[in-house]
Design a protein around this motif. Sequence first.
Motif, PDB file in Angstrom:
ATOM      1  N   UNK A 465      -1.243  -8.209   2.883  1.00  0.00           N
ATOM      2  CA  UNK A 465      -2.605  -8.005   3.349  1.00  0.00           C
ATOM      3  C   UNK A 465      -2.682  -7.514   4.789  1.00  0.00           C
ATOM      4  N   UNK A 466      -1.534  -7.250   5.391  1.00  0.00           N
ATOM      5  CA  UNK A 466      -1.519  -6.753   6.776  1.00  0.00           C
ATOM      6  C   UNK A 466      -1.397  -5.226   6.756  1.00  0.00           C
ATOM      7  N   UNK A 467      -2.099  -4.583   7.638  1.00  0.00           N
ATOM      8  CA  UNK A 467      -2.091  -3.106   7.663  1.00  0.00           C
ATOM      9  C   UNK A 467      -0.672  -2.583   7.925  1.00  0.00           C
ATOM     10  N   UNK A 468      -0.383  -1.406   7.342  1.00  0.00           N
ATOM     11  CA  UNK A 468       0.977  -0.850   7.386  1.00  0.00           C
ATOM     12  C   UNK A 468       1.542  -0.753   8.804  1.00  0.00           C
ATOM     13  N   UNK A 469       0.713  -0.268   9.713  1.00  0.00           N
ATOM     14  CA  UNK A 469       1.182  -0.086  11.086  1.00  0.00           C
ATOM     15  C   UNK A 469       1.621  -1.410  11.701  1.00  0.00           C
ATOM     16  N   UNK A 470       0.830  -2.455  11.405  1.00  0.00           N
ATOM     17  CA  UNK A 470       1.159  -3.781  11.956  1.00  0.00           C
ATOM     18  C   UNK A 470       2.435  -4.319  11.322  1.00  0.00           C
ATOM     19  N   UNK A 471       2.625  -4.022  10.014  1.00  0.00           N
ATOM     20  CA  UNK A 471       3.837  -4.488   9.330  1.00  0.00           C
ATOM     21  C   UNK A 471       5.051  -3.831   9.992  1.00  0.00           C
ATOM     22  N   UNK A 472       4.939  -2.542  10.199  1.00  0.00           N
ATOM     23  CA  UNK A 472       6.059  -1.794  10.781  1.00  0.00           C
ATOM     24  C   UNK A 472       6.415  -2.347  12.160  1.00  0.00           C
ATOM     25  N   UNK A 473       5.354  -2.601  12.923  1.00  0.00           N
ATOM     26  CA  UNK A 473       5.561  -3.148  14.265  1.00  0.00           C
ATOM     27  C   UNK A 473       6.215  -4.532  14.192  1.00  0.00           C
ATOM     28  N   UNK A 474       5.713  -5.324  13.253  1.00  0.00           N
ATOM     29  CA  UNK A 474       6.241  -6.681  13.079  1.00  0.00           C
ATOM     30  C   UNK A 474       7.708  -6.663  12.690  1.00  0.00           C
ATOM     31  N   UNK A 475       8.035  -5.776  11.748  1.00  0.00           N
ATOM     32  CA  UNK A 475       9.418  -5.697  11.255  1.00  0.00           C
ATOM     33  C   UNK A 475      10.351  -5.254  12.377  1.00  0.00           C
TER      34      UNK A 475
ATOM     35  N   UNK B   1     -15.556   3.674   4.735  1.00  0.00           N
ATOM     36  CA  UNK B   1     -15.427   2.222   4.635  1.00  0.00           C
ATOM     37  C   UNK B   1     -14.167   1.770   5.372  1.00  0.00           C
ATOM     38  N   UNK B   2     -14.300   0.661   6.051  1.00  0.00           N
ATOM     39  CA  UNK B   2     -13.180   0.210   6.872  1.00  0.00           C
ATOM     40  C   UNK B   2     -12.427  -0.908   6.164  1.00  0.00           C
ATOM     41  N   UNK B   3     -11.164  -0.642   5.864  1.00  0.00           N
ATOM     42  CA  UNK B   3     -10.363  -1.681   5.216  1.00  0.00           C
ATOM     43  C   UNK B   3      -9.255  -2.173   6.132  1.00  0.00           C
ATOM     44  N   UNK B   4      -9.288  -1.707   7.363  1.00  0.00           N
ATOM     45  CA  UNK B   4      -8.162  -2.042   8.244  1.00  0.00           C
ATOM     46  C   UNK B   4      -8.375  -3.327   9.028  1.00  0.00           C
ATOM     47  N   UNK B   5      -9.641  -3.680   9.215  1.00  0.00           N
ATOM     48  CA  UNK B   5      -9.887  -4.860  10.044  1.00  0.00           C
ATOM     49  C   UNK B   5      -9.601  -6.140   9.276  1.00  0.00           C
ATOM     50  N   UNK B   6      -9.496  -7.249  10.010  1.00  0.00           N
ATOM     51  CA  UNK B   6      -9.183  -8.520   9.342  1.00  0.00           C
ATOM     52  C   UNK B   6     -10.447  -9.113   8.715  1.00  0.00           C
ATOM     53  N   UNK B   7     -10.254 -10.170   7.964  1.00  0.00           N
ATOM     54  CA  UNK B   7     -11.362 -10.748   7.200  1.00  0.00           C
ATOM     55  C   UNK B   7     -12.113 -11.758   8.070  1.00  0.00           C
ATOM     56  N   UNK B   8     -13.410 -11.666   8.012  1.00  0.00           N
ATOM     57  CA  UNK B   8     -14.238 -12.640   8.729  1.00  0.00           C
ATOM     58  C   UNK B   8     -14.313 -13.917   7.921  1.00  0.00           C
ATOM     59  N   UNK B   9     -14.346 -15.040   8.586  1.00  0.00           N
ATOM     60  CA  UNK B   9     -14.531 -16.305   7.868  1.00  0.00           C
ATOM     61  C   UNK B   9     -15.014 -17.374   8.839  1.00  0.00           C
ATOM     62  N   UNK B  10     -15.571 -18.423   8.280  1.00  0.00           N
ATOM     63  CA  UNK B  10     -15.873 -19.606   9.103  1.00  0.00           C
ATOM     64  C   UNK B  10     -15.918 -20.802   8.178  1.00  0.00           C
ATOM     65  N   UNK B  11     -15.928 -21.978   8.759  1.00  0.00           N
ATOM     66  CA  UNK B  11     -15.918 -23.197   7.955  1.00  0.00           C
ATOM     67  C   UNK B  11     -17.208 -23.976   8.133  1.00  0.00           C
ATOM     68  N   UNK B  12     -17.651 -24.499   7.029  1.00  0.00           N
ATOM     69  CA  UNK B  12     -18.793 -25.412   7.063  1.00  0.00           C
ATOM     70  C   UNK B  12     -18.292 -26.692   6.409  1.00  0.00           C
ATOM     71  N   UNK B  13     -18.004 -27.641   7.201  1.00  0.00           N
ATOM     72  CA  UNK B  13     -17.385 -28.852   6.663  1.00  0.00           C
ATOM     73  C   UNK B  13     -16.038 -28.507   6.057  1.00  0.00           C
ATOM     74  N   UNK B  14     -15.852 -28.912   4.795  1.00  0.00           N
ATOM     75  CA  UNK B  14     -14.575 -28.589   4.149  1.00  0.00           C
ATOM     76  C   UNK B  14     -14.700 -27.323   3.308  1.00  0.00           C
ATOM     77  N   UNK B  15     -15.771 -26.581   3.536  1.00  0.00           N
ATOM     78  CA  UNK B  15     -15.950 -25.328   2.789  1.00  0.00           C
ATOM     79  C   UNK B  15     -15.666 -24.134   3.709  1.00  0.00           C
ATOM     80  N   UNK B  16     -14.860 -23.239   3.201  1.00  0.00           N
ATOM     81  CA  UNK B  16     -14.590 -22.020   3.961  1.00  0.00           C
ATOM     82  C   UNK B  16     -15.435 -20.899   3.386  1.00  0.00           C
TER      83      UNK B  16
END
Lengths: 762, 124
Positions: A465-475, B1-16
């Motif tokens: 689930x990590x982007x390719x560029x980050x994987x490469x850097x990590x490796x 569409x951006x698929x490169x960024x990480x996933x947003x999340x937060x917790x509410x009690x024991x629920x993520x």
Amino acid sequence: MNEVNSSESFRRVMGRVSRQEFVGRVAELERVVGQSSQLKNGRGLLLLMEPAAGVSELLRQSYDQLFNQRSDVIPIYFAFTRHETTAVSAAIEFLNSFLQQYLAYRRNEPELCHASLTLADIVSLAPSSDLQWIEQLVQLYGALRFSNDGKELVRFCLSAPQRVPPYVGRTFVMLDGAELADDLNGDVILGTEVLRVFGRSGFSFVLAGLRRQILDAAHKAKCNFERLDLLRLEQLSSSQANQLIEHVARRQQVPTNKEVRELMVQQFGCSPFFITHFLQSAREKNLALVSYLDCERLYADELLGGHLHYHFQTLLEEIAPQLDTRLNLIRLLWEGVASNENSASVEAWRRRLRLDTEEFEYVMHKLHIHEFVNWTGPSLDTTTGSTTWKDYLKVSYRLAVLNEPRALVVADAITDALKRAPHTIARHYKRLGQISLRDLLGQLDCQRVPRMLFDYGSFAKKYKGVADGDVLQGIESETDLLKLPQVVHVASSLAFNSVLSQVCEEDKCAVAHSFEDGVYSDAQEVVWLVARVESKLEVDYELAKLWFERFDSLAQVFAFRRYQVWLISSEGFSEDACSWLLERSAYYSNDHQVELLTHQLGVSIKPQSEDIDTPDEFLMVVPMGEDNELLAATTVEHVARRLSFQPAAINQIKTAIVEACINASEHSFSPERKIYQRFRVEDDKLVVTISSRGILPTNVLGGNASESNSESDDVAEERRGWGLKLIRTLMDEVEFEKVDEGTSLRMTKYLRNGEPGQTRSK
Amino acid sequence: MDTATSVRSHCVGTTAVVYASDYLNKLTGEKIERECRRQLDSGCRALVIDFADTQLVNSIGISILLGIIDIAEKNNAQVVFADVNNQTVELFKMLGLTRHVALAKDEEEALSTLSGFNPTPITH
């Protein structure tokens, strides 16, 4: 080497094609021509040819280059032919050819090479500076011609080039078809004599022929190998063979298309000999080769009665002149091929052929020379011949041994070849698209690479689930490194255990012998046992265990003291599979890890790129991967809006297109890695066609049979087989169209009642 | 569409609460899976996956969602999908996902659905 003028002044003398039409073999051409250089100091060059690899045109082109250079090198080309019956007649023919070509060069009159000249004509045409030695040569020949000493005459004729006075120049003799020299009658073994005369002459020369035969003859003639250079001539590369087909087809005026050209390349194993004869046959029959069916119909004709049939028949008649022996031989050979027999008993063959020892050894020797079998002492391997040879054997066996009706044999030859064709191409594309295990393992040479590349569990935990560029850097920043061994030999696992062919393709499993730290000792020796395991999802525990146990068993059978199992799967391994493999110190990687490893090792794969045909309609081409299916989805959204589809329908179309693109990416073995999309707007519907080169598995097309070796879990497969189900649900009509080299998926969505612009509903 | 960024999340009690991006495919699906695993390993007992931003999903993304449901089951955790658009709901139905997971109109409804399962709130 002098530069050759490529302008019109370059004259074609021996070449059957122009220099521009001469495909591949550029390096070999330079090597042959270079052999004539004074720097070579009279060394001989043995051109060791793989059967059907084609060598004549290479020598002819070399001749033309030297002829056009007009240097002090006087080129002589001579081809042994099947027309000569004795060593003496062949040697006399050589003498005639030598004198004619010598005169042609000296007088700068290429046409003299092909003129019909008597010895008296040759003397009369000789330049004054050559007249004396040529007259003397002719007189000596006249005296020897009618003596009873055949060997003396042969040696005299073969050594004629040595009589050229040094002030005139140096002769450079190129002899073609050395294997035929062995088949001549009489007391003199011409092949051996040729090597004796030329090997001791101090003149540079080239002797070309079948690799096994030439080496054998050189040993028999007790050649000084320190005075000989060797050049191995193998089949062309795929791209060279493709180019050859294009050139020959154009010359022969045979229409072809790229799909058929690719099929011919693969089916004939890139052999110039088979390819040129096949196209010649197409011209003779005035055939176009624009579909697999055209191609395989002609192929069946060729096997049963064309040039290819004649080639193999002639060889078999030479090997086994007696009809009953020949039929027995065909039976034995085909039975061996059909049962994949790689270790048949030579003694059993001798009994079945009912030949005395000398005759039997002759047959075995000939089969071995032509590489129809590998003969090593008490056993022989019958699986070594080309596909075309095996196909010829099959039809010959059925016709001549089983006496089956010819029409049935022809029909089966066509249908079998047609059924095989898509798989032949698919295998080729798969090989192109993946890093070759053999290449990869061959690159292991004591490098240090991140250990994580061999441990999918840790890799997935850290990088899934990590982007390719980050994987490469990590490796790159990993500090836990594994020192690879030095691999000294790699072979397919099937070469060790042919039963594995039932579950794995030849190039997907390997046995690599290696030494740790490059230290050649028993203690450091380790055998790597590697396989690509077919699975669309993570390989589960059962499949991982099965493969490990296969390799464990192989290691026991062959007494490998230390071995290292490495399993590779496209999507990696399940948690329990990882734990189980880890306990056994096995390595296990997914494709991404292997890509990273190849990056670390500097191994490259070079997929063939090809030009895209110019589209004559609204066509969109996107590379596979990188979420490019979204581009197609966005495009179709705009197109669908023009037709006023409702948002829900537009979303359905977009999803279907995304799935079709994913399907194409997953199932296609396309070397170009491109997806072609056509959008056709009609009054009441939108028709979208998605296609890519490469083959979809038969189950996608609705068939039952499958050549896939996949052993992955059915339930898991089902979970990843949803794309097609979704497409069928979301679109109104879905149709697969099978084309020769791949599959098109045509999807239609109709405007529904109530939607503007509609004229009909589903 | 951006698929490169990480996933947003937060917790509410024991629920993520984990937010899916605009396109749910292999990469973004794996990111969600990774985040869900992390939350479960940290002690969460329920997961809400919020699809408010999600416009398009593909079958690989859906198969990863099924994997997340499996993982949650093994951890005795509940899963609720929130704010799923109609087209995506249709897809989930077609592929049987709705048999294994509850759907909620939005995040608030999802959290209230789960409130009965979170007797001991913890803070991350």
